[in-house]
Design an enzyme around this catalytic site. Structure first.
Site, PDB file in Angstrom:
ATOM      1  N   GLU A  77       0.856  -1.180   0.000  1.00 52.89           N
ATOM      2  CA  GLU A  77       0.000   0.000   0.000  1.00 52.89           C
ATOM      3  C   GLU A  77       0.888   1.224   0.000  1.00 52.89           C
ATOM      4  O   GLU A  77       1.757   1.359   0.856  1.00 52.89           O
ATOM      5  CB  GLU A  77      -0.861   0.037   1.267  1.00 52.89           C
ATOM      6  CG  GLU A  77      -2.205  -0.605   1.115  1.00 52.89           C
ATOM      7  CD  GLU A  77      -3.048  -0.415   2.359  1.00 52.89           C
ATOM      8  OE1 GLU A  77      -2.895   0.603   3.057  1.00 52.89           O
ATOM      9  OE2 GLU A  77      -3.844  -1.321   2.636  1.00 52.89           O
ATOM     10  N   ASP A  88      -6.224   9.539   9.950  1.00 53.83           N
ATOM     11  CA  ASP A  88      -4.911   9.061  10.378  1.00 53.83           C
ATOM     12  C   ASP A  88      -4.499   9.612  11.730  1.00 53.83           C
ATOM     13  O   ASP A  88      -4.770  10.766  12.063  1.00 53.83           O
ATOM     14  CB  ASP A  88      -3.852   9.443   9.334  1.00 53.83           C
ATOM     15  CG  ASP A  88      -3.943   8.550   8.109  1.00 53.83           C
ATOM     16  OD1 ASP A  88      -3.847   7.321   8.280  1.00 53.83           O
ATOM     17  OD2 ASP A  88      -4.135   9.078   7.003  1.00 53.83           O
TER      18      ASP A  88
END
Lengths: 297, 398
Positions: A77, A88
């Site tokens: 990824e 995040d």
């Protein structure tokens, strides 16, 4: 014994002509499918490391991805940095802001994928990020360029199934999988809707929270995977809060693969530049228990 | 609360191409739950009675509509009316929405409330509503904003709220919203996110608009009583756009009323240091909605600048984007220096110290009024009072 002309034609056709015409028609090998089949044959949990493109630099991203491949990564990824990474935690935020300061754009990320493919990396590459940079790039143009760069899939943290139609339509003709995210809070109706459109694999979020390292695996994993499997036969990858080999082992009954992001970024942060490829390779190898057989320093 | 003939957003929360729900999957069911709780509360007579009661006896509604005769005479031309949201409890229109959502949170059984704040007015309003309704309150605020709006930080703390500094990005409102969303993703089952403007994922733009529509509904009625007719212009400042949409929404179907939103022009739109999203942005996705957005050519959100913390935001409510595209409302920018001029003008002509946010609207009105006939009427939303900005203005030698 020499092949007859007819046999020679078949050999020529199947080795050279057919693969190229398949590629030019856009019918390429589904790398994600092959990779998950390999994971299945190995009987282990697949490892999906996450790296932010341009952290610490674009050049190092290329080197570190190769190290991840050597360490046994099953899918890679690549994080596309965004100015407002609201899903995040602090670690990936830091990496994202650092990459932006290096001038990394979505175009840079596509270029990195292209370079990786040209140097022979065959591991599936999945871009992960937020919607606005893709929207700004242009959905059609993104899908086309992603295919040319050898991207296999895309994960968009702020694009639930209700809003994913336009990107889905742009990506489908180019065999770019739009990989859905599902969370412990997803209702069965939402899970069914997301799985209907899913391709590649399904990304299950282990907990209600943002990305980041946690000590223990959250308790809701079995329940979520059981609910998701009622609606899809695609492999499941589990992410958020997974950082250690014991986490990966504990996941084995529930998910085909584990995504490890923040922990890997932290390894990079605390390792001097010259030792990073080795540290990264060993970290990933250690997660999955695969012993790297080549590329030792 | 839906005005005649206007039924936006649609069922999926879109205003034309704008709005929607661009959030992490983890929040989607909470948004569905919030939407259905909100829709139920609209039909719930007890809830509505409770909200009206608090708006009247606690927040001090209806707020006055004041004919600014000195300002009107000074400008020459149109008659200028001020909708005095600065007179509402806590000193700004933000209390209208904070009370509505805090009551809703309590109905939903969520005892923990989080909020973001820029100028601190929404943070103070949320802390106030939570103190009164017995809810736990945590407010995220950019470090830069904590510095320039220090008095509001103290007010929130006195009211029992925790104020958590946000040090990421530009350390202003945008980053405070990011941090509030991260908190909500983590604590979604116990927590209500009390968003302060007509931004964010559906149902927030609709819900906040509805709670703020009390501004326009009252002003419309008050003006009809005072003048026997509707205004020619309705003017308000636009950051996220809650006071302006609260004023505009009840006037949308009165097509003879021109609607003007005034954005923060900072050091001038051409300087690049501004927060004039609708004037200078292009459509994009931030904080859960498609809307106009100040972004670079790669889709990264730009840092903004405004003298007023409450307008210092790179996004804007999706319904404003729709009103811009359809032409129903017009948007323009007023610079920091011009806003300061508007600030002083209102102080001296009317004895009202406005917040720097509506000072942008006051400046525009002072330029508009002389161009209109003497029987023309301008309705301005004076969204908040300026106590919080006194240090800033004095510090600039004002």
């Amino acid at each position: 014994m020499l092949p007859t002309p007819r046999e020679a034609w078949y050999i020529h056709f199947y080795l050279w002509v057919a693969p190229k015409s398949r590629a030019s028609a856009g019918i390429t090998v589904d790398r994600l499918k092959s990779s998950f089949e390999a994971v299945h044959r190995r009987g282990a949990t697949g490892i999906i490391p996450f790296l932010t493109v341009g952290f610490p630099s674009v050049g190092e991203t290329l080197v570190l991805v190769s190290a991840l491949v050597e360490g046994g990564a099953d899918v890679i990824e690549l994080g596309v940095p965004f100015s407002d990474p609201l899903a995040d935690g602090p670690t990936i935020q830091r990496a994202s802001f650092h990459a932006l300061a290096q001038g990394v754009t979505l175009g840079t990320c596509l270029h990195v994928c292209q370079q990786l493919r040209s140097t022979g990396v065959e591991t599936p590459l999945v871009l992960m990020g937020y919607y606005n940079p893709i929207l700004s790039y242009g959905l059609e143009r993104f899908a086309l360029d992603a295919r040319d760069a050898g991207v296999d899939g895309v994960i968009v943290a702020d694009l639930p199934s209700e809003e994913s139609g336009p990107l889905q339509s742009a990506c489908r003709p180019h065999q770019i999988h739009l990989i859905p995210l599902l969370a412990p809070t997803s209702t069965d109706v939402r899970i069914a809707r997301a799985c209907e459109k899913a391709g590649g694999f399904v990304y299950c979020i282990s907990l209600t929270g943002v990305t980041g390292v946690r000590q223990d695996l959250p308790p809701g994993i079995p329940a979520l995977t059981q609910r998701v499997r009622k609606h899809t036969r695609l492999p499941l990858a589990m992410g958020f809060g997974i950082s250690q080999r014991r986490h990966v082992e504990a996941l084995a009954p529930w998910a085909e693969a584990a995504v490890v992001g923040s922990a890997l970024i932290e390894v990079i942060e605390k390792t001097p530049a010259e030792k990073r490829p080795r540290a990264v390779r060993e970290f990933v190898a250690g997660l999955g228990g695969v012993i790297p057989t080549h590329g030792r320093e | 609360m839906i005005a005649d003939g206007i039924s936006l957003p649609d069922a999926s929360g879109h205003f034309g191409p704008y709005g929607g729900r661009f959030v992490p999957e983890t929040l989607m069911s909470a948004l569905e739950e919030l939407e259905s709780a909100y829709r139920a509360s609209q039909q719930d007579r007890d809830f509505q009675a409770q909200l009206s009661h608090y708006l009247k006896t606690y927040a001090g509604r209806p707020t006055a509509l004041y004919f600014a005769h000195n300002l009107s005479r000074r400008c020459g031309g149109a008659r200028i009316y001020l909708k005095r949201e600065d007179l509402a409890h806590t000193g700004a229109h933000k209390i209208n929405n904070a009370l509505g959502q805090a009551l809703l949170a309590r109905h939903m059984g969520k005892r923990r409330v989080i909020a973001e704040t820029g100028a601190g007015q929404h943070g103070v309003a949320t802390a106030t509503a939570c103190a009164m309704l017995g809810l736990e309150c945590l407010v995220y605020m950019g470090e830069e904003d904590m510095r320039r709006q220090a008095i509001n930080v103290s007010r929130m703390r006195l009211l029992g709220a925790e104020v958590r500094p946000v040090a990421s990005g530009s350390r202003t409102l945008k980053d405070a919203i990011n941090e509030a969303i991260r908190d909500w993703v983590t604590n979604v089952e116990t927590t209500h996110y009390l968003l302060g403007s007509v931004v964010g994922p559906h149902p927030y733009p609709m819900m906040v608009r509805d709670f703020q529509s009390v501004i326009g509904t009252e002003a419309r009625q008050q003006l009809l009583e005072a003048e026997g007719r509707l205004p020619d212009y309705a003017v308000a400042c636009v950051g996220g756009g809650s006071n302006s949409l609260g004023l505009f929404f009840p006037l949308l179907s009165d097509t003879q009323v021109k609607l003007v939103g005034v954005e923060a022009g900072g050091e001038g739109v051409e300087s690049g240091r501004h927060a004039a999203t609708l004037v200078a942005g292009r459509p994009g996705v931030l904080h859960g909605a498609m809307s106009y957005l100040l972004q670079d050519e790669h889709g990264q959100v730009k840092e903004t600048h405004s003298i007023s913390a409450g307008l210092d935001y790179p996004g804007v409510g999706p319904e404003h984007s729709h009103l811009k595209d359809t032409g129903r409302a017009q948007y323009l920018a007023v610079t920091d220096a011009q806003a300061l001029e508007g600030f002083h003008l209102l102080c001296r002509t009317e004895g009202i110290i406005p917040a720097l946010e509506p000072a942008h609207a006051i400046y525009y009105v002072s330029q508009l009024a002389p161009t209109l006939a003497e029987d023309a009427i301008i309705l301005v939303c004076l969204s908040g009072r300026g106590d919080k900005d006194v240090d800033t203005v004095v510090g600039m030698g004002g």
